[in-house]
Motif scaffolding. Structure first.
Motif, PDB file in Angstrom:
ATOM      1  N   ARG A   1       0.832  -1.203   0.000  1.00  0.00           N
ATOM      2  CA  ARG A   1       0.000   0.000   0.000  1.00  0.00           C
ATOM      3  C   ARG A   1       0.869   1.257   0.000  1.00  0.00           C
ATOM      4  O   ARG A   1       0.585   2.231  -0.709  1.00  0.00           O
ATOM      5  N   GLU A   2       1.940   1.241   0.796  1.00  0.00           N
ATOM      6  CA  GLU A   2       2.853   2.386   0.831  1.00  0.00           C
ATOM      7  C   GLU A   2       3.543   2.568  -0.519  1.00  0.00           C
ATOM      8  O   GLU A   2       3.781   3.694  -0.962  1.00  0.00           O
ATOM      9  N   LEU A   3       3.843   1.456  -1.162  1.00  0.00           N
ATOM     10  CA  LEU A   3       4.472   1.501  -2.481  1.00  0.00           C
ATOM     11  C   LEU A   3       3.531   2.151  -3.494  1.00  0.00           C
ATOM     12  O   LEU A   3       3.932   3.016  -4.282  1.00  0.00           O
ATOM     13  N   PHE A   4       2.256   1.765  -3.462  1.00  0.00           N
ATOM     14  CA  PHE A   4       1.269   2.330  -4.384  1.00  0.00           C
ATOM     15  C   PHE A   4       1.009   3.804  -4.092  1.00  0.00           C
ATOM     16  O   PHE A   4       0.909   4.618  -5.013  1.00  0.00           O
ATOM     17  N   ASP A   5       0.865   4.150  -2.809  1.00  0.00           N
ATOM     18  CA  ASP A   5       0.497   5.516  -2.444  1.00  0.00           C
ATOM     19  C   ASP A   5       1.639   6.503  -2.618  1.00  0.00           C
ATOM     20  O   ASP A   5       1.415   7.712  -2.636  1.00  0.00           O
ATOM     21  N   GLY A   6       2.859   6.004  -2.732  1.00  0.00           N
ATOM     22  CA  GLY A   6       4.018   6.880  -2.889  1.00  0.00           C
ATOM     23  C   GLY A   6       4.614   6.814  -4.280  1.00  0.00           C
ATOM     24  O   GLY A   6       4.118   7.440  -5.223  1.00  0.00           O
ATOM     25  N   PRO A   7       5.687   6.026  -4.461  1.00  0.00           N
ATOM     26  CA  PRO A   7       6.429   6.025  -5.723  1.00  0.00           C
ATOM     27  C   PRO A   7       5.639   5.573  -6.942  1.00  0.00           C
ATOM     28  O   PRO A   7       5.786   6.152  -8.019  1.00  0.00           O
ATOM     29  N   VAL A   8       4.795   4.555  -6.811  1.00  0.00           N
ATOM     30  CA  VAL A   8       4.044   4.078  -7.981  1.00  0.00           C
ATOM     31  C   VAL A   8       3.073   5.152  -8.464  1.00  0.00           C
ATOM     32  O   VAL A   8       2.899   5.365  -9.666  1.00  0.00           O
ATOM     33  N   LYS A   9       2.463   5.851  -7.520  1.00  0.00           N
ATOM     34  CA  LYS A   9       1.529   6.925  -7.870  1.00  0.00           C
ATOM     35  C   LYS A   9       2.245   8.070  -8.579  1.00  0.00           C
ATOM     36  O   LYS A   9       1.687   8.718  -9.462  1.00  0.00           O
ATOM     37  N   ALA A  10       3.510   8.297  -8.195  1.00  0.00           N
ATOM     38  CA  ALA A  10       4.240   9.461  -8.705  1.00  0.00           C
ATOM     39  C   ALA A  10       5.074   9.179  -9.953  1.00  0.00           C
ATOM     40  O   ALA A  10       5.505  10.111 -10.623  1.00  0.00           O
ATOM     41  N   CYS A  11       5.286   7.908 -10.285  1.00  0.00           N
ATOM     42  CA  CYS A  11       6.296   7.596 -11.310  1.00  0.00           C
ATOM     43  C   CYS A  11       5.796   7.701 -12.745  1.00  0.00           C
ATOM     44  O   CYS A  11       6.579   7.561 -13.685  1.00  0.00           O
ATOM     45  N   GLY A  12       4.499   7.916 -12.952  1.00  0.00           N
ATOM     46  CA  GLY A  12       3.983   8.086 -14.304  1.00  0.00           C
ATOM     47  C   GLY A  12       3.857   6.765 -15.053  1.00  0.00           C
ATOM     48  O   GLY A  12       4.171   5.695 -14.540  1.00  0.00           O
ATOM     49  N   THR A  13       3.413   6.865 -16.307  1.00  0.00           N
ATOM     50  CA  THR A  13       3.143   5.665 -17.103  1.00  0.00           C
ATOM     51  C   THR A  13       4.394   4.825 -17.318  1.00  0.00           C
ATOM     52  O   THR A  13       4.357   3.588 -17.216  1.00  0.00           O
ATOM     53  N   LYS A  14       5.515   5.470 -17.610  1.00  0.00           N
ATOM     54  CA  LYS A  14       6.752   4.726 -17.862  1.00  0.00           C
ATOM     55  C   LYS A  14       7.166   3.921 -16.631  1.00  0.00           C
ATOM     56  O   LYS A  14       7.539   2.747 -16.729  1.00  0.00           O
ATOM     57  N   GLY A  15       7.081   4.551 -15.455  1.00  0.00           N
ATOM     58  CA  GLY A  15       7.431   3.859 -14.219  1.00  0.00           C
ATOM     59  C   GLY A  15       6.479   2.714 -13.924  1.00  0.00           C
ATOM     60  O   GLY A  15       6.894   1.649 -13.454  1.00  0.00           O
ATOM     61  N   LYS A  16       5.183   2.922 -14.226  1.00  0.00           N
ATOM     62  CA  LYS A  16       4.195   1.861 -13.995  1.00  0.00           C
ATOM     63  C   LYS A  16       4.418   0.697 -14.955  1.00  0.00           C
ATOM     64  O   LYS A  16       4.182  -0.462 -14.599  1.00  0.00           O
ATOM     65  N   ASP A  17       4.870   1.005 -16.169  1.00  0.00           N
ATOM     66  CA  ASP A  17       5.204  -0.064 -17.122  1.00  0.00           C
ATOM     67  C   ASP A  17       6.342  -0.930 -16.575  1.00  0.00           C
ATOM     68  O   ASP A  17       6.313  -2.165 -16.680  1.00  0.00           O
ATOM     69  N   ILE A  18       7.343  -0.273 -15.990  1.00  0.00           N
ATOM     70  CA  ILE A  18       8.471  -1.006 -15.401  1.00  0.00           C
ATOM     71  C   ILE A  18       7.988  -1.851 -14.221  1.00  0.00           C
ATOM     72  O   ILE A  18       8.367  -3.017 -14.067  1.00  0.00           O
ATOM     73  N   PHE A  19       7.136  -1.260 -13.386  1.00  0.00           N
ATOM     74  CA  PHE A  19       6.564  -1.971 -12.240  1.00  0.00           C
ATOM     75  C   PHE A  19       5.811  -3.215 -12.716  1.00  0.00           C
ATOM     76  O   PHE A  19       5.958  -4.310 -12.153  1.00  0.00           O
ATOM     77  N   LEU A  20       5.023  -3.062 -13.784  1.00  0.00           N
ATOM     78  CA  LEU A  20       4.269  -4.193 -14.325  1.00  0.00           C
ATOM     79  C   LEU A  20       5.213  -5.266 -14.873  1.00  0.00           C
ATOM     80  O   LEU A  20       4.976  -6.468 -14.680  1.00  0.00           O
ATOM     81  N   ASP A  21       6.290  -4.854 -15.551  1.00  0.00           N
ATOM     82  CA  ASP A  21       7.274  -5.822 -16.060  1.00  0.00           C
ATOM     83  C   ASP A  21       7.858  -6.654 -14.915  1.00  0.00           C
ATOM     84  O   ASP A  21       8.031  -7.874 -15.034  1.00  0.00           O
ATOM     85  N   ILE A  22       8.160  -5.973 -13.810  1.00  0.00           N
ATOM     86  CA  ILE A  22       8.720  -6.660 -12.639  1.00  0.00           C
ATOM     87  C   ILE A  22       7.698  -7.644 -12.064  1.00  0.00           C
ATOM     88  O   ILE A  22       8.029  -8.784 -11.716  1.00  0.00           O
ATOM     89  N   LEU A  23       6.439  -7.204 -11.983  1.00  0.00           N
ATOM     90  CA  LEU A  23       5.379  -8.082 -11.476  1.00  0.00           C
ATOM     91  C   LEU A  23       5.185  -9.299 -12.376  1.00  0.00           C
ATOM     92  O   LEU A  23       4.989 -10.420 -11.895  1.00  0.00           O
ATOM     93  N   MET A  24       5.258  -9.091 -13.686  1.00  0.00           N
ATOM     94  CA  MET A  24       5.096 -10.206 -14.625  1.00  0.00           C
ATOM     95  C   MET A  24       6.218 -11.222 -14.474  1.00  0.00           C
ATOM     96  O   MET A  24       6.018 -12.425 -14.658  1.00  0.00           O
ATOM     97  N   ASP A  25       7.392 -10.735 -14.104  1.00  0.00           N
ATOM     98  CA  ASP A  25       8.540 -11.619 -13.918  1.00  0.00           C
ATOM     99  C   ASP A  25       8.463 -12.373 -12.593  1.00  0.00           C
ATOM    100  O   ASP A  25       8.730 -13.579 -12.532  1.00  0.00           O
ATOM    101  N   LEU A  26       8.067 -11.667 -11.519  1.00  0.00           N
ATOM    102  CA  LEU A  26       8.085 -12.262 -10.177  1.00  0.00           C
ATOM    103  C   LEU A  26       6.747 -12.872  -9.755  1.00  0.00           C
ATOM    104  O   LEU A  26       6.708 -13.742  -8.882  1.00  0.00           O
ATOM    105  N   GLU A  27       5.650 -12.387 -10.333  1.00  0.00           N
ATOM    106  CA  GLU A  27       4.311 -12.885  -9.970  1.00  0.00           C
ATOM    107  C   GLU A  27       3.535 -13.257 -11.241  1.00  0.00           C
ATOM    108  O   GLU A  27       2.417 -12.771 -11.463  1.00  0.00           O
ATOM    109  N   PRO A  28       4.088 -14.137 -12.084  1.00  0.00           N
ATOM    110  CA  PRO A  28       3.456 -14.408 -13.390  1.00  0.00           C
ATOM    111  C   PRO A  28       2.048 -14.986 -13.295  1.00  0.00           C
ATOM    112  O   PRO A  28       1.171 -14.633 -14.083  1.00  0.00           O
ATOM    113  N   TRP A  29       1.819 -15.878 -12.318  1.00  0.00           N
ATOM    114  CA  TRP A  29       0.497 -16.494 -12.210  1.00  0.00           C
ATOM    115  C   TRP A  29      -0.557 -15.480 -11.781  1.00  0.00           C
ATOM    116  O   TRP A  29      -1.694 -15.507 -12.263  1.00  0.00           O
ATOM    117  N   LEU A  30      -0.184 -14.590 -10.883  1.00  0.00           N
ATOM    118  CA  LEU A  30      -1.112 -13.555 -10.429  1.00  0.00           C
ATOM    119  C   LEU A  30      -1.490 -12.622 -11.580  1.00  0.00           C
ATOM    120  O   LEU A  30      -2.673 -12.333 -11.795  1.00  0.00           O
TER     121      LEU A  30
END
Length: 253
Positions: free
Chosen positions: A217-246
């Motif tokens: 929640r702190e991650l979403f309310d802080g850096p993820v909220k502020a990092c813009g589309t490019k940062g969210k794309d990177i966040f999603l890439d990381i999630l796809m790598d570490l949490e593929p089933w989710l």
């Protein structure tokens, strides 16, 4: 700015240990007084969802009283005392928040006065938009939903709201599910630090959280909220790598 009842309750429940939160939910469902809370509605609820359920079921003041009662019943008296102190020193407008929301009629003149006295900014004045409550839309079909949108926002406003929702980034759209279900929080933080999405200070602050949901929640309310589309794309890439089933499940694959 004084904390709201909702903020205070979320903070208190968020600080409970996992076993304490589990006992809180169980005791809440065991209450004999009406209205009652069903077990199925709270089993998977995080503190934010739980507080939303409490305030919708009991009103804000009622939710505060019920939380104090249940915390006392599960031997979390120190935490209950925090809420008792908060209740004692609530400002008049906080104490009567629900009644004021329901019964105040002169909203625009109030906004004008608040702007004149510099209590709110021009941006805040302009951003006072009507909101749709979660409970109203959950069971609405397409026709009911469109009717609600046009009544709440006008025809043009409804179109703009729909476009805004459709344009939401994947990680924003699935924020609640990601907070609840992500398991590899620390490796995600490591990758975000490596990619420059978060700073060393943010990394340390988020990592210090007691529970993974609070860290996410702190991650979403802080850096993820502020990092813009490019940062969210990177966040999603990381999630796809570490949490593929989710991610596959959320995409409906």
């Amino acid at each position: 700015m004084s904390k709201t009842v909702g903020d205070t309750l979320i903070g208190v429940l968020d600080d409970l240990e996992e076993a304490e939160l589990k006992r809180f939910k169980r005791k809440l469902c065991d209450r004999k007084q009406e209205p009652k809370v069903r077990k199925g509605n709270v089993e998977k609820a995080d503190p934010v969802d739980l507080v939303d359920l409490l305030t919708r079921t009991f009103t804000e003041d009622g939710a505060l009283n019920v939380a104090i009662e249940v915390l006392g019943a599960i031997n979390c008296q120190n935490v209950a005392e925090e809420l008792i102190e908060f209740k004692k020193y609530k400002h008049f407008v906080d104490h009567h928040r629900t009644a004021l929301i329901d019964r105040v009629t002169h909203v625009e003149p109030i906004l004008d006065r608040l702007l004149e006295k510099e209590i709110i900014t021009v941006n805040a004045y302009s951003e006072q938009e009507p909101k749709v409550r979660k409970g109203i839309v959950e069971k609405a079909d397409t026709v009911d939903l469109v009717d609600l949108l046009t009544r709440t926002f006008t025809d043009d406003g409804a179109v703009n709201v729909a476009i805004e929702e459709l344009d939401k980034h994947f990680v924003d759209h699935h924020r609640t599910a990601l907070i609840d279900r992500v398991t590899h929080v620390e490796p995600i933080l490591d990758r975000l630090l490596e990619r420059g999405i978060i700073t060393t200070n943010t990394y340390s602050e988020v990592r210090a959280g007691k529970k993974k949901q609070k860290r996410m929640r702190e991650l979403f309310d802080g850096p993820v909220k502020a990092c813009g589309t490019k940062g969210k794309d990177i966040f999603l890439d990381i999630l796809m790598d570490l949490e593929p089933w989710l991610i596959s499940d959320l995409k409906g694959e």
